[in-house]
Design a protein around this motif. Sequence first.
Motif, PDB file in Angstrom:
ATOM      1  N   GLN A  20       0.822  -1.211   0.000  1.00  0.00           N
ATOM      2  CA  GLN A  20       0.000   0.000   0.000  1.00  0.00           C
ATOM      3  C   GLN A  20       0.858   1.264   0.000  1.00  0.00           C
ATOM      4  OE1 GLN A  20      -3.358  -0.063  -0.413  1.00  0.00           O
ATOM      5  NE2 GLN A  20      -3.015  -2.256  -0.630  1.00  0.00           N
ATOM      6  N   ILE A  21       1.914   1.256   0.802  1.00  0.00           N
ATOM      7  CA  ILE A  21       2.790   2.428   0.870  1.00  0.00           C
ATOM      8  C   ILE A  21       3.490   2.653  -0.459  1.00  0.00           C
ATOM      9  CG2 ILE A  21       4.927   3.296   1.923  1.00  0.00           C
ATOM     10  CD1 ILE A  21       3.918   1.928   4.544  1.00  0.00           C
ATOM     11  N   ARG A  22       4.009   1.579  -1.070  1.00  0.00           N
ATOM     12  CA  ARG A  22       4.686   1.720  -2.361  1.00  0.00           C
ATOM     13  C   ARG A  22       3.729   2.228  -3.439  1.00  0.00           C
ATOM     14  NH1 ARG A  22       6.927  -2.894  -2.675  1.00  0.00           N
ATOM     15  NH2 ARG A  22       5.455  -3.988  -4.026  1.00  0.00           N
ATOM     16  N   ARG A  23       2.501   1.666  -3.476  1.00  0.00           N
ATOM     17  CA  ARG A  23       1.525   2.106  -4.475  1.00  0.00           C
ATOM     18  C   ARG A  23       1.186   3.584  -4.312  1.00  0.00           C
ATOM     19  NH1 ARG A  23      -2.819  -2.920  -4.404  1.00  0.00           N
ATOM     20  NH2 ARG A  23      -1.713  -4.294  -5.845  1.00  0.00           N
ATOM     21  N   GLN A  24       0.994   4.014  -3.049  1.00  0.00           N
ATOM     22  CA  GLN A  24       0.640   5.409  -2.797  1.00  0.00           C
ATOM     23  C   GLN A  24       1.793   6.336  -3.179  1.00  0.00           C
ATOM     24  OE1 GLN A  24      -2.348   6.239  -1.946  1.00  0.00           O
ATOM     25  NE2 GLN A  24      -2.172   8.399  -1.415  1.00  0.00           N
ATOM     26  N   ARG A  25       3.000   5.930  -2.856  1.00  0.00           N
ATOM     27  CA  ARG A  25       4.182   6.740  -3.205  1.00  0.00           C
ATOM     28  C   ARG A  25       4.322   6.861  -4.720  1.00  0.00           C
ATOM     29  NH1 ARG A  25       9.038   5.404  -4.852  1.00  0.00           N
ATOM     30  NH2 ARG A  25       8.938   3.204  -4.237  1.00  0.00           N
ATOM     31  N   GLN A  26       4.184   5.729  -5.413  1.00  0.00           N
ATOM     32  CA  GLN A  26       4.341   5.759  -6.869  1.00  0.00           C
ATOM     33  C   GLN A  26       3.206   6.520  -7.540  1.00  0.00           C
ATOM     34  OE1 GLN A  26       4.669   1.531  -7.672  1.00  0.00           O
ATOM     35  NE2 GLN A  26       6.890   1.533  -7.418  1.00  0.00           N
ATOM     36  N   LEU A  30       6.445  10.131  -6.236  1.00  0.00           N
ATOM     37  CA  LEU A  30       7.492  10.443  -5.261  1.00  0.00           C
ATOM     38  C   LEU A  30       8.566   9.361  -5.253  1.00  0.00           C
ATOM     39  CD1 LEU A  30       5.214  11.563  -2.290  1.00  0.00           C
ATOM     40  CD2 LEU A  30       6.593  13.037  -3.772  1.00  0.00           C
ATOM     41  N   LYS A  31       9.811   9.797  -5.067  1.00  0.00           N
ATOM     42  CA  LYS A  31      10.923   8.857  -4.965  1.00  0.00           C
ATOM     43  C   LYS A  31      11.118   8.450  -3.512  1.00  0.00           C
ATOM     44  CE  LYS A  31      13.385  10.890  -8.899  1.00  0.00           C
ATOM     45  NZ  LYS A  31      14.614  11.582  -9.340  1.00  0.00           N
ATOM     46  N   ILE A  32      11.762   7.294  -3.328  1.00  0.00           N
ATOM     47  CA  ILE A  32      12.057   6.833  -1.974  1.00  0.00           C
ATOM     48  C   ILE A  32      12.859   7.890  -1.218  1.00  0.00           C
ATOM     49  CG2 ILE A  32      13.538   5.225  -0.702  1.00  0.00           C
ATOM     50  CD1 ILE A  32      12.434   2.965  -2.243  1.00  0.00           C
ATOM     51  N   THR A  33      13.799   8.543  -1.933  1.00  0.00           N
ATOM     52  CA  THR A  33      14.629   9.567  -1.271  1.00  0.00           C
ATOM     53  C   THR A  33      13.782  10.713  -0.735  1.00  0.00           C
ATOM     54  OG1 THR A  33      15.005  10.534  -3.463  1.00  0.00           O
ATOM     55  CG2 THR A  33      16.711   9.075  -2.606  1.00  0.00           C
ATOM     56  N   ASP A  34      12.775  11.127  -1.509  1.00  0.00           N
ATOM     57  CA  ASP A  34      11.914  12.230  -1.075  1.00  0.00           C
ATOM     58  C   ASP A  34      11.123  11.852   0.173  1.00  0.00           C
ATOM     59  OD1 ASP A  34      12.710  13.705  -3.338  1.00  0.00           O
ATOM     60  OD2 ASP A  34      11.116  12.805  -4.566  1.00  0.00           O
ATOM     61  N   SER A  47      12.831   1.245   2.069  1.00  0.00           N
ATOM     62  CA  SER A  47      12.888   0.170   1.077  1.00  0.00           C
ATOM     63  C   SER A  47      12.520  -1.166   1.706  1.00  0.00           C
ATOM     64  CB  SER A  47      14.286   0.100   0.465  1.00  0.00           C
ATOM     65  OG  SER A  47      14.366  -0.967  -0.463  1.00  0.00           O
ATOM     66  N   LYS A  48      13.024  -1.399   2.932  1.00  0.00           N
ATOM     67  CA  LYS A  48      12.705  -2.652   3.617  1.00  0.00           C
ATOM     68  C   LYS A  48      11.231  -2.731   3.992  1.00  0.00           C
ATOM     69  CE  LYS A  48      17.296  -3.625   5.511  1.00  0.00           C
ATOM     70  NZ  LYS A  48      18.107  -3.759   6.747  1.00  0.00           N
ATOM     71  N   ILE A  49      10.637  -1.576   4.376  1.00  0.00           N
ATOM     72  CA  ILE A  49       9.213  -1.549   4.701  1.00  0.00           C
ATOM     73  C   ILE A  49       8.387  -1.887   3.467  1.00  0.00           C
ATOM     74  CG2 ILE A  49       7.284  -0.038   5.346  1.00  0.00           C
ATOM     75  CD1 ILE A  49       9.289   1.462   7.182  1.00  0.00           C
ATOM     76  N   GLU A  50       8.726  -1.254   2.338  1.00  0.00           N
ATOM     77  CA  GLU A  50       7.967  -1.485   1.104  1.00  0.00           C
ATOM     78  C   GLU A  50       8.098  -2.920   0.611  1.00  0.00           C
ATOM     79  OE1 GLU A  50       8.793   1.320  -1.969  1.00  0.00           O
ATOM     80  OE2 GLU A  50       7.830   2.993  -0.908  1.00  0.00           O
TER      81      GLU A  50
END
Length: 199
Positions: A20-26, A30-34, A47-50
């Motif tokens: 869910q977090i990865r889908r919402q970020r993408q 948004l980048k992981i760094t942001d 990254s480990k959470i996603e």
Amino acid sequence: MSKTADAPPKLKLEQYLGLQIRRQRQAQGLKITDVSRIAGISQGMLSKIENAQVSTSLDTLTRLCDVLGLPMSKLFSQYDQQGGGALLVSSGEGLEVVRRGTEKGHTYQLLNHTRGPKKSFEAYLITMDDAAEEFPTFSHPGTEFIHLLDGRLIYRHGNQLYPMGPGDSLTFDAEVPHGPETLIEVPLRLLSIMNYDQS
């Protein structure tokens, strides 16, 4: 034999949250760094959470939700709804049924069933291998969609005739008399989906 959707293993909570977090970020571009910088966690941790490699605290989830503009309640809202109502029918395992007009060399396999008091649709895989078979006229409520997989035939709907080959589809008002007129090339396989009016 049909299998309900709870047959496949359910996602673990860590997998569900990471997805869910990865889908919402993408979805927000948004980048992981942001996200990691604004949330105050390391890129490696995010990254480990996603990727469901770690369990995370509610505090960390709260910070991630704040950054993504995702209410915590929404993050968890669909977790318990997984696997709630899909039906898998494996190849060749549809329930064979007898319908008016079914003769030797003409079989219907029911590919679905509908739970509850109202039947909204039916899906059949119809096999015909007798080119000399004669068909009655069908008429029933709703809309029907047919898709020819193999073989060739002429299909009648009302006073119109439709030549059909592999890959052809036809959608029509099912209350108008209809049915196969002539089987040109057998064996023939036809997918038929009937959608019933619920009004």
